[in-house]
Structure formats: C-alpha cells, structure tokens
Write an enzyme that holds these catalytic residues in place. Sequence first.
Site, PDB file in Angstrom:
ATOM      1  N   GLU A  54     -45.351 -27.886 -30.942  1.00  0.00           N
ATOM      2  CA  GLU A  54     -46.276 -28.279 -29.876  1.00  0.00           C
ATOM      3  C   GLU A  54     -47.730 -28.138 -30.323  1.00  0.00           C
ATOM      4  O   GLU A  54     -48.573 -28.994 -30.027  1.00  0.00           O
ATOM      5  CB  GLU A  54     -46.046 -27.410 -28.632  1.00  0.00           C
ATOM      6  CG  GLU A  54     -44.659 -27.544 -28.027  1.00  0.00           C
ATOM      7  CD  GLU A  54     -43.684 -26.505 -28.553  1.00  0.00           C
ATOM      8  OE1 GLU A  54     -42.834 -26.050 -27.774  1.00  0.00           O
ATOM      9  OE2 GLU A  54     -43.775 -26.144 -29.754  1.00  0.00           O
ATOM     10  N   CYS A  77     -42.133 -22.127 -25.887  1.00  0.00           N
ATOM     11  CA  CYS A  77     -42.069 -20.673 -25.757  1.00  0.00           C
ATOM     12  C   CYS A  77     -43.175 -20.171 -24.835  1.00  0.00           C
ATOM     13  O   CYS A  77     -44.238 -20.778 -24.717  1.00  0.00           O
ATOM     14  CB  CYS A  77     -42.172 -20.009 -27.123  1.00  0.00           C
ATOM     15  SG  CYS A  77     -43.772 -20.219 -27.944  1.00  0.00           S
ATOM     16  N   CYS A  86     -46.750 -21.190 -26.600  1.00  0.00           N
ATOM     17  CA  CYS A  86     -47.094 -22.611 -26.581  1.00  0.00           C
ATOM     18  C   CYS A  86     -47.417 -23.090 -25.166  1.00  0.00           C
ATOM     19  O   CYS A  86     -48.185 -24.036 -24.992  1.00  0.00           O
ATOM     20  CB  CYS A  86     -45.949 -23.436 -27.162  1.00  0.00           C
ATOM     21  SG  CYS A  86     -45.725 -23.205 -28.938  1.00  0.00           S
ATOM     22  N   ALA A 156     -13.558 -29.407 -50.974  1.00  0.00           N
ATOM     23  CA  ALA A 156     -13.163 -30.756 -51.403  1.00  0.00           C
ATOM     24  C   ALA A 156     -11.649 -30.754 -51.572  1.00  0.00           C
ATOM     25  O   ALA A 156     -11.084 -29.846 -52.184  1.00  0.00           O
ATOM     26  CB  ALA A 156     -13.844 -31.108 -52.724  1.00  0.00           C
ATOM     27  N   SER A 170     -10.771 -28.512 -60.991  1.00  0.00           N
ATOM     28  CA  SER A 170     -11.146 -29.146 -59.709  1.00  0.00           C
ATOM     29  C   SER A 170     -12.363 -30.051 -59.836  1.00  0.00           C
ATOM     30  O   SER A 170     -12.955 -30.439 -58.837  1.00  0.00           O
ATOM     31  CB  SER A 170     -11.424 -28.056 -58.659  1.00  0.00           C
ATOM     32  OG  SER A 170     -12.533 -27.264 -59.041  1.00  0.00           O
ATOM     33  N   TRP A 172     -13.916 -33.653 -60.896  1.00  0.00           N
ATOM     34  CA  TRP A 172     -14.469 -33.492 -59.554  1.00  0.00           C
ATOM     35  C   TRP A 172     -13.552 -34.204 -58.573  1.00  0.00           C
ATOM     36  O   TRP A 172     -13.183 -35.345 -58.824  1.00  0.00           O
ATOM     37  CB  TRP A 172     -15.884 -34.088 -59.447  1.00  0.00           C
ATOM     38  CG  TRP A 172     -16.900 -33.431 -60.284  1.00  0.00           C
ATOM     39  CD1 TRP A 172     -17.346 -33.819 -61.504  1.00  0.00           C
ATOM     40  CD2 TRP A 172     -17.637 -32.260 -59.955  1.00  0.00           C
ATOM     41  NE1 TRP A 172     -18.314 -32.978 -61.958  1.00  0.00           N
ATOM     42  CE2 TRP A 172     -18.521 -32.011 -61.025  1.00  0.00           C
ATOM     43  CE3 TRP A 172     -17.671 -31.394 -58.872  1.00  0.00           C
ATOM     44  CZ2 TRP A 172     -19.402 -30.925 -61.031  1.00  0.00           C
ATOM     45  CZ3 TRP A 172     -18.546 -30.325 -58.881  1.00  0.00           C
ATOM     46  CH2 TRP A 172     -19.392 -30.093 -59.939  1.00  0.00           C
ATOM     47  N   ARG A 186     -26.681 -26.618 -48.028  1.00  0.00           N
ATOM     48  CA  ARG A 186     -27.222 -25.354 -48.548  1.00  0.00           C
ATOM     49  C   ARG A 186     -28.706 -25.220 -48.210  1.00  0.00           C
ATOM     50  O   ARG A 186     -29.195 -24.128 -47.945  1.00  0.00           O
ATOM     51  CB  ARG A 186     -27.026 -25.287 -50.067  1.00  0.00           C
ATOM     52  CG  ARG A 186     -25.588 -25.153 -50.505  1.00  0.00           C
ATOM     53  CD  ARG A 186     -25.487 -25.067 -52.024  1.00  0.00           C
ATOM     54  NE  ARG A 186     -24.106 -24.895 -52.451  1.00  0.00           N
ATOM     55  CZ  ARG A 186     -23.741 -24.665 -53.711  1.00  0.00           C
ATOM     56  NH1 ARG A 186     -24.665 -24.605 -54.661  1.00  0.00           N
ATOM     57  NH2 ARG A 186     -22.464 -24.514 -54.013  1.00  0.00           N
TER      58      ARG A 186
END
Length: 289
Positions: A54, A77, A86, A156, A170, A172, A186
């Site tokens: 804001e 807030c 704010c 995966a 593994s 890919w 991440r």
Amino acid sequence: MLARPKDFMECALSLAGLALGYTSPNPAVGAVLVRDGLVVGFGHTQPPGSVHAEIMALRQAGSRAKGSTMYVTLEPCCHHGRTPPCTQAIIDAGIAEVHVALIDPNPLVSGKGLKILEEAGIKTFVGHCEEEAREINEGYIKYITTGMPFVIAKFAMSLDGKIATQNGDSKWISGEESRQFVHYLRHIFDAIMVGANTVVADDPQLSVRSCSGKGGKTKLQPLRVIVDGRGRIPLSARVFEEPGKTLVAVAKPLNVKKAEDFKKAGADIVELPSKKHVIDMEELLKVLG
C-alpha cells in the site's frame, strides 16, 4: 472496454506474485491505486522491515492518491510492527474507497483494518478474487492460523509409479521445464526438507540455482532440513558447502561426537522424540513453524 474492479484486483494479484519469495514472514501483497479509471500507483510488499504494498502504491501516486480507489490483495495492516500501520497512511492520503480481496487472518488485523478505514469515512469492499488471493498466501495463512508450516511434497515419478530404476538411477525422470519449476518452488518457500537416504544416495545441493534474488542481497537461500534420525549423513555432503543454513533433525539423544562433527560442518542440530530412530514429524514441523 472499461476496466472493471476485478481487472484492477487481478493486476494487484500479479504484483503480489512478484513478492513471493522475498517477504517471509510477512505475506506477499499487491496494491493498485486507480483514479478516474487510470492506474496512478502500484506496488508490492518489500522485504521484511521495508514498506508494504500500500505504501509503495501511495508513494508512486503522490498527490494523485487523493480521491482514488485502492485495490489490495490483503486487508491493510492496522498495527505497529517493523513499520507503521498502512491504514493510517491510507487515511492520510485521502483515499476514497478500498477494495480488499481477502481479510487478513492475523488476529492483530482480522477485520480491524477495515473497521478503522470505515470509521474514517472510507468505503470498503471485500471479496474480489478471494480464492486467488488465498492461494498466493497459503503458506502465511496456514502458519498464522495454526502455528504450523505449509508443506508440499515434490517427487518425480514414471507412469508406472517408480521414482528410480532398479539400480537406483533417477536422472532424469522429469524434464527441463519441471526442474525449472522445482527451483521456482524453492525460491518461494522458506525451507527444503529431505531424508537422510536422499542425501546419502543423491548428494543433493538443496539450493536455488535458477531464480534471481536467492543468495543475493534480497534473500538468503532457503533453510536446508535433513531428517536424519541416526545422524548418519556424511560430513562430506554437498549440503554443508552451500551458502545459507543446514538444520539436521536427529533422534535424541545424539552421540556427543556426532553432534560436534555436525556443528564443525556448519550445521545446526535439533534433537527430537523418536520411535526406533524415526523422527516425530509433527514435533519437527512445530519446530520449523
């Protein structure tokens, strides 16, 4: 075609998305100021200790903020934290209307911010794009309402339900686009957690290497969490060489020599209750929260 309130809120949501990964423990918020159908200011939450969305929008709008309408993805807030409330800045700027996507579940706010604005004569509206706003801050909402972190599982898997070949290979199963998405996850999360077997078998770095900002001035690497009931991961593991912090969760009591070795490698240690060296995950999540 004239823009609708939903259009301006969607713009604010896009801005909030830009803040993900930089604002924790604060929520990622976007704000847009509109006057006479034109955007006169916009912004998103800055890193902790700096200004909120804001305030960014108000500063950009300057004198044009008076009489304008604010679209913000989370209730403003109304308490003093690292920065002033704010709500007071919005009142001082002479904003006419405030449209909020989502009420802030934080008990320090939770409707109080809107009440203050209404008492100051500012019209308020709630609910535009609420579900989208909730999704952007699902981690913040989970923690602020339960004290527990928001957790996702990432793996995966081949079409027949395997995560590796018979000999353990593994790389890919997933494609380049999927791996890029993992680095984005991440980037926006505070921690990456794996078990000791993953460290022993794969020797991963558990760091962000494909998104800007991580490891730079704006944000550190996410915390690396290794669940290692027996304290058996090798000290030569790459996780100890990466920038940022590594936390090893072990079953208590941990052998004194092992504890000293982990500390020398730069790791923090948390000793937790266990059954046959299997860590109590609920206790670990409380610690992480």
